[in-house]
Every structure is written in C-alpha cells, then in structure tokens.
Design a protein around this motif. Structure first.
Motif, PDB file in Angstrom:
ATOM      1  N   PHE A   1       1.180  12.425   3.900  1.00 13.20           N
ATOM      2  CA  PHE A   1       2.373  12.684   2.718  1.00 13.20           C
ATOM      3  C   PHE A   1       3.420  11.810   2.345  1.00 13.20           C
ATOM      4  CE2 PHE A   1       2.065  17.431   1.703  1.00 13.20           C
ATOM      5  CZ  PHE A   1       0.516  17.405   1.696  1.00 13.20           C
ATOM      6  N   GLN A   2       4.226  11.346   3.823  1.00 16.11           N
ATOM      7  CA  GLN A   2       5.340  10.302   3.813  1.00 16.11           C
ATOM      8  C   GLN A   2       4.296   8.763   3.017  1.00 16.11           C
ATOM      9  OE1 GLN A   2       5.939   9.733   8.198  1.00 16.11           O
ATOM     10  NE2 GLN A   2       7.334  11.852   8.264  1.00 16.11           N
ATOM     11  N   ILE A   3       3.155   8.124   3.293  1.00 17.25           N
ATOM     12  CA  ILE A   3       2.601   7.060   2.398  1.00 17.25           C
ATOM     13  C   ILE A   3       2.724   7.198   1.497  1.00 17.25           C
ATOM     14  CG2 ILE A   3       0.414   5.336   2.482  1.00 17.25           C
ATOM     15  CD1 ILE A   3       0.311   6.186   5.830  1.00 17.25           C
ATOM     16  N   ALA A   4       2.864   8.798   0.882  1.00 18.16           N
ATOM     17  CA  ALA A   4       2.288   8.956  -0.927  1.00 18.16           C
ATOM     18  C   ALA A   4       3.386   8.932  -1.488  1.00 18.16           C
ATOM     19  CB  ALA A   4       1.223  10.582  -0.357  1.00 18.16           C
ATOM     20  N   SER A   5       4.870   9.388  -0.368  1.00 19.42           N
ATOM     21  CA  SER A   5       5.630   9.374  -1.059  1.00 19.42           C
ATOM     22  C   SER A   5       6.553   7.964  -0.875  1.00 19.42           C
ATOM     23  CB  SER A   5       6.921  10.571   0.164  1.00 19.42           C
ATOM     24  OG  SER A   5       6.543  11.823   0.273  1.00 19.42           O
ATOM     25  N   SER A   6       6.311   7.406  -0.385  1.00 17.66           N
ATOM     26  CA  SER A   6       7.269   6.228  -0.454  1.00 17.66           C
ATOM     27  C   SER A   6       6.262   5.181  -1.438  1.00 17.66           C
ATOM     28  CB  SER A   6       6.703   4.872   0.731  1.00 17.66           C
ATOM     29  OG  SER A   6       5.336   4.797   1.689  1.00 17.66           O
ATOM     30  N   PHE A   7       4.909   5.340  -1.924  1.00 15.36           N
ATOM     31  CA  PHE A   7       4.534   4.294  -2.730  1.00 15.36           C
ATOM     32  C   PHE A   7       5.572   4.692  -4.415  1.00 15.36           C
ATOM     33  CE2 PHE A   7       2.211   5.940  -7.471  1.00 15.36           C
ATOM     34  CZ  PHE A   7       1.431   4.246  -7.421  1.00 15.36           C
ATOM     35  N   TYR A   8       6.174   6.299  -4.787  1.00 15.69           N
ATOM     36  CA  TYR A   8       6.752   6.315  -5.494  1.00 15.69           C
ATOM     37  C   TYR A   8       7.827   4.738  -5.934  1.00 15.69           C
ATOM     38  CZ  TYR A   8       9.167   8.803  -9.033  1.00 15.69           C
ATOM     39  OH  TYR A   8      10.093   8.758 -10.289  1.00 15.69           O
ATOM     40  N   ILE A   9       8.785   5.128  -4.419  1.00 17.44           N
ATOM     41  CA  ILE A   9       9.881   3.960  -3.996  1.00 17.44           C
ATOM     42  C   ILE A   9       9.659   2.904  -4.232  1.00 17.44           C
ATOM     43  CG2 ILE A   9      11.168   3.488  -1.892  1.00 17.44           C
ATOM     44  CD1 ILE A   9      10.858   5.634  -0.647  1.00 17.44           C
ATOM     45  N   PHE A  10       7.867   2.016  -3.821  1.00 17.35           N
ATOM     46  CA  PHE A  10       7.283   0.912  -3.734  1.00 17.35           C
ATOM     47  C   PHE A  10       6.956   0.539  -6.413  1.00 17.35           C
ATOM     48  CE2 PHE A  10       6.452   1.440   0.192  1.00 17.35           C
ATOM     49  CZ  PHE A  10       7.086  -0.337   0.276  1.00 17.35           C
ATOM     50  N   TRP A  11       6.796   1.859  -6.279  1.00 15.77           N
ATOM     51  CA  TRP A  11       6.701   1.707  -8.145  1.00 15.77           C
ATOM     52  C   TRP A  11       7.697   1.493  -8.984  1.00 15.77           C
ATOM     53  CZ3 TRP A  11       2.614   1.724 -11.041  1.00 15.77           C
ATOM     54  CH2 TRP A  11       2.420   1.936 -12.033  1.00 15.77           C
ATOM     55  N   PHE A  12       9.028   2.404  -7.992  1.00 15.94           N
ATOM     56  CA  PHE A  12      10.735   2.279  -8.559  1.00 15.94           C
ATOM     57  C   PHE A  12      11.167   0.488  -8.476  1.00 15.94           C
ATOM     58  CE2 PHE A  12      15.314   2.235  -9.497  1.00 15.94           C
ATOM     59  CZ  PHE A  12      15.341   2.739 -10.523  1.00 15.94           C
ATOM     60  N   LEU A  13      10.649   0.239  -7.543  1.00 10.03           N
ATOM     61  CA  LEU A  13      10.980  -1.426  -7.104  1.00 10.03           C
ATOM     62  C   LEU A  13      10.400  -2.557  -7.796  1.00 10.03           C
ATOM     63  CD1 LEU A  13      11.083  -1.487  -3.448  1.00 10.03           C
ATOM     64  CD2 LEU A  13      13.485  -1.291  -4.648  1.00 10.03           C
ATOM     65  N   GLY A  14       9.337  -2.213  -8.669  1.00  9.53           N
ATOM     66  CA  GLY A  14       8.097  -2.851  -9.541  1.00  9.53           C
ATOM     67  C   GLY A  14       9.047  -2.607 -10.822  1.00  9.53           C
ATOM     68  N   LEU A  15       9.312  -1.703 -10.760  1.00  7.26           N
ATOM     69  CA  LEU A  15       9.534  -1.843 -12.339  1.00  7.26           C
ATOM     70  C   LEU A  15      11.281  -2.691 -12.415  1.00  7.26           C
ATOM     71  CD1 LEU A  15       9.403   2.114 -13.323  1.00  7.26           C
ATOM     72  CD2 LEU A  15       7.852  -0.191 -14.000  1.00  7.26           C
ATOM     73  N   ILE A  16      12.142  -1.856 -11.354  1.00  6.16           N
ATOM     74  CA  ILE A  16      13.763  -2.970 -11.098  1.00  6.16           C
ATOM     75  C   ILE A  16      12.399  -4.310 -11.488  1.00  6.16           C
ATOM     76  CG2 ILE A  16      15.161  -3.761  -9.994  1.00  6.16           C
ATOM     77  CD1 ILE A  16      15.600  -1.241  -8.889  1.00  6.16           C
ATOM     78  N   ILE A  17      12.086  -5.228 -10.280  1.00  3.12           N
ATOM     79  CA  ILE A  17      11.570  -6.448 -10.371  1.00  3.12           C
ATOM     80  C   ILE A  17      11.396  -7.369 -12.106  1.00  3.12           C
ATOM     81  CG2 ILE A  17       9.590  -8.578  -9.563  1.00  3.12           C
ATOM     82  CD1 ILE A  17       9.817  -6.674  -7.016  1.00  3.12           C
ATOM     83  N   GLY A  18      10.653  -5.836 -12.949  1.00  2.00           N
ATOM     84  CA  GLY A  18      10.064  -6.477 -13.652  1.00  2.00           C
ATOM     85  C   GLY A  18      11.205  -6.324 -14.780  1.00  2.00           C
ATOM     86  N   ILE A  19      12.369  -5.716 -15.401  1.00  2.00           N
ATOM     87  CA  ILE A  19      13.314  -5.709 -15.930  1.00  2.00           C
ATOM     88  C   ILE A  19      14.178  -6.982 -15.307  1.00  2.00           C
ATOM     89  CG2 ILE A  19      15.579  -4.519 -15.833  1.00  2.00           C
ATOM     90  CD1 ILE A  19      14.819  -1.968 -16.127  1.00  2.00           C
ATOM     91  N   CYS A  20      14.335  -7.498 -13.592  1.00  2.00           N
ATOM     92  CA  CYS A  20      14.566  -8.520 -13.529  1.00  2.00           C
ATOM     93  C   CYS A  20      14.411  -9.885 -14.257  1.00  2.00           C
ATOM     94  CB  CYS A  20      15.265  -9.084 -12.235  1.00  2.00           C
ATOM     95  SG  CYS A  20      16.661  -6.936 -11.098  1.00  2.00           S
ATOM     96  N   LEU A  21      12.936  -9.903 -14.074  1.00  2.00           N
ATOM     97  CA  LEU A  21      12.197 -10.974 -14.396  1.00  2.00           C
ATOM     98  C   LEU A  21      11.900 -11.767 -15.793  1.00  2.00           C
ATOM     99  CD1 LEU A  21       9.504 -11.314 -11.704  1.00  2.00           C
ATOM    100  CD2 LEU A  21      11.345 -12.616 -12.728  1.00  2.00           C
ATOM    101  N   ASN A  22      12.665 -10.167 -17.016  1.00  2.00           N
ATOM    102  CA  ASN A  22      12.082 -10.486 -18.706  1.00  2.00           C
ATOM    103  C   ASN A  22      13.259  -9.897 -18.994  1.00  2.00           C
ATOM    104  OD1 ASN A  22      12.363  -7.749 -20.718  1.00  2.00           O
ATOM    105  ND2 ASN A  22      10.104  -9.198 -20.552  1.00  2.00           N
ATOM    106  N   ASP A  23      13.655 -11.599 -20.116  1.00  2.00           N
ATOM    107  CA  ASP A  23      14.730 -11.699 -20.470  1.00  2.00           C
ATOM    108  C   ASP A  23      15.263 -10.264 -21.791  1.00  2.00           C
ATOM    109  OD1 ASP A  23      14.248 -14.128 -19.893  1.00  2.00           O
ATOM    110  OD2 ASP A  23      13.745 -14.810 -20.705  1.00  2.00           O
ATOM    111  N   ASP A  24      14.587  -9.960 -22.246  1.00  2.00           N
ATOM    112  CA  ASP A  24      15.673  -8.508 -22.817  1.00  2.00           C
ATOM    113  C   ASP A  24      15.068  -7.379 -22.104  1.00  2.00           C
ATOM    114  OD1 ASP A  24      15.021 -10.413 -24.595  1.00  2.00           O
ATOM    115  OD2 ASP A  24      13.024  -9.325 -25.482  1.00  2.00           O
TER     116      ASP A  24
END
Length: 235
Positions: free
Chosen positions: A155-178
């Motif tokens: 359950f804890q591993i599954a819950s951490s997936f949401y955190i890593f997903w959000f971190l991936g979105l943050i990285i995507g925003i930081c790398l995108n000029d727009d």
C-alpha cells in the motif's frame, strides 16, 4: 495586478503574444495546494473508514465513488465554469486557457485524467488486488497494520507512486519553456498570469509632447522632416 477579461481570450492572437505565462513557482505551488485542499473530503472519510464501514469492503467502493465525484467537481467542473480557475489558481492569480476558440470540458477532463486520475486509479487498482490476494478488508489494515506488514508495505509503495508522478510533472514543467505539462502541448493549453501591457497610441502622443520644445514646438532648428527633403529635391 491587472485582471484578465474573458473578451481578451476571444482574440485570435496567440496566447503567448497576448498574455504573460504564469511562473513555474506559481504553477507548482498552486497545484500542490490544490491537491492538499481537495483532500478535505476524501481524507477524513478514509481515516474514519473503519468506523463507518463495519468491516464491509463494499463500502470502499462507495468511498472511491465519493472521492471520484469530488475530484471531478474540483478539478474539472469548477474550472470549466470558472474560466480555468481552481481555488488555489484564484489565490495565485493564474488560470488555464487555450489557444483554441474555447476552453472545453473535454480538454480540462483529458488534462486532469493524466495529472490526477491516472495515478489515483493505479493506486486503487493495486489496493484492490492486495485485498483480494491476502483476503483482508481495509478496516483491518487501518486498525492492525503490524499484523499485515506485507499488504501495508505494498500500500505504501502504491501511495508513493503518486508522489513520484507529481515529481515527474514538476520536472516536465521546469524543462519546458512554455511551462506546460506534457499533455498541455497536445491540448494547446497554457497557464497564464495576466495580459501583456501594450503601449497604446495615447502614450505615444504623450511621449511626443514631452519631446516638444517649449517655444518652438516641433519646429526645431537642424531637424529636417521627410516632407522638407522632398521639397528641396523638387527645386
């Protein structure tokens, strides 16, 4: 700060030419606080699940349904009727817009299906599989976590997936000029802050008046206009 009228969004000018894009900090913190704020309904229901479910896993489906409706209302329905705003977007004075004619319900839903619902569905699917495999109910996991170490760990591993997903979105925003999420480029969506300030004709007239001489006006010695040059050439 200058507000954004809906008439400005109907112009055929591209978004980037008409508006200032929201800063990455505003986008990230608004999304993070939106997730926290949207948890005011499902979180208490989850924490008190063992008290009102009476050991029936069927009530977990009711919890999923209520949570889904609440997320749909907060992240999709409210922005659709509130011109691309959630509560935290309103706090940070940003909004979601599109280069197309109108921000549609489908475009907002498609966006949030990737950002919010997809990782949530993955977590729910893992939770349901664990419950079936180990033959336990959710209230038992909450009340006796020490007796169910392996299910709790999954359950804890599954819950951490949401955190890593959000971190991936943050990285995507930081790398995108727009400053777009990766699905925003497909849907032609942007998060804006305010219109760009354009210099109008009245300000140009004021600047020209400032450059005029007090006594001579525009007739300054040594400065020859284009019309004067044409007259000279005709002589």
């Amino acid at each position: 700060m200058e507000t954004i009228s809906n008439e400005n969004l109907n112009k055929e000018q591209p978004i980037k030419k008409s508006f200032l894009l929201a800063s990455r900090k505003r986008i990230i913190f608004a999304r993070l606080l939106d997730i926290i704020f949207s948890s005011v309904v499902p979180l208490p229901l989850t924490l008190t699940f063992s008290n009102w479910s009476n050991g029936h896993n069927e009530y977990f489906l009711l919890l999923i349904f209520i949570t889904f409706l609440w997320f749909l209302l907060y992240f999709v329905v409210i922005p659709f009727f509130w011109y691309g705003r959630t509560f935290m977007k309103w706090v940070f004075k940003i909004r979601l817009v599109t280069n197309r004619k109108k921000l549609t319900f489908i475009s907002i839903l498609s966006r949030e299906m990737i950002i919010i619902f997809l990782p949530w569905f993955v977590e729910l699917l893992v939770d349901l599989i664990v419950v079936k495999i180990f033959g336990i109910d959710f209230s038992e996991l909450i009340n006796n976590p020490d007796d169910n170490k392996w299910p709790v760990l999954i359950f804890q591993i599954a819950s951490s997936f949401y955190i890593f997903w959000f971190l991936g979105l943050i990285i995507g925003i930081c790398l995108n000029d727009d400053r777009q999420f990766f699905m925003d480029r497909t849907l032609d969506l942007y998060i804006i802050q305010k219109p760009k300030i354009e210099k109008n004709a009245s300000s140009d007239n004021n600047d020209s008046k400032k450059n005029q001489h007090i006594h001579l006006g525009d007739n300054k010695p040594g400065i020859i206009s284009d019309d004067d040059l044409k007259k000279i050439n005709e002589l």
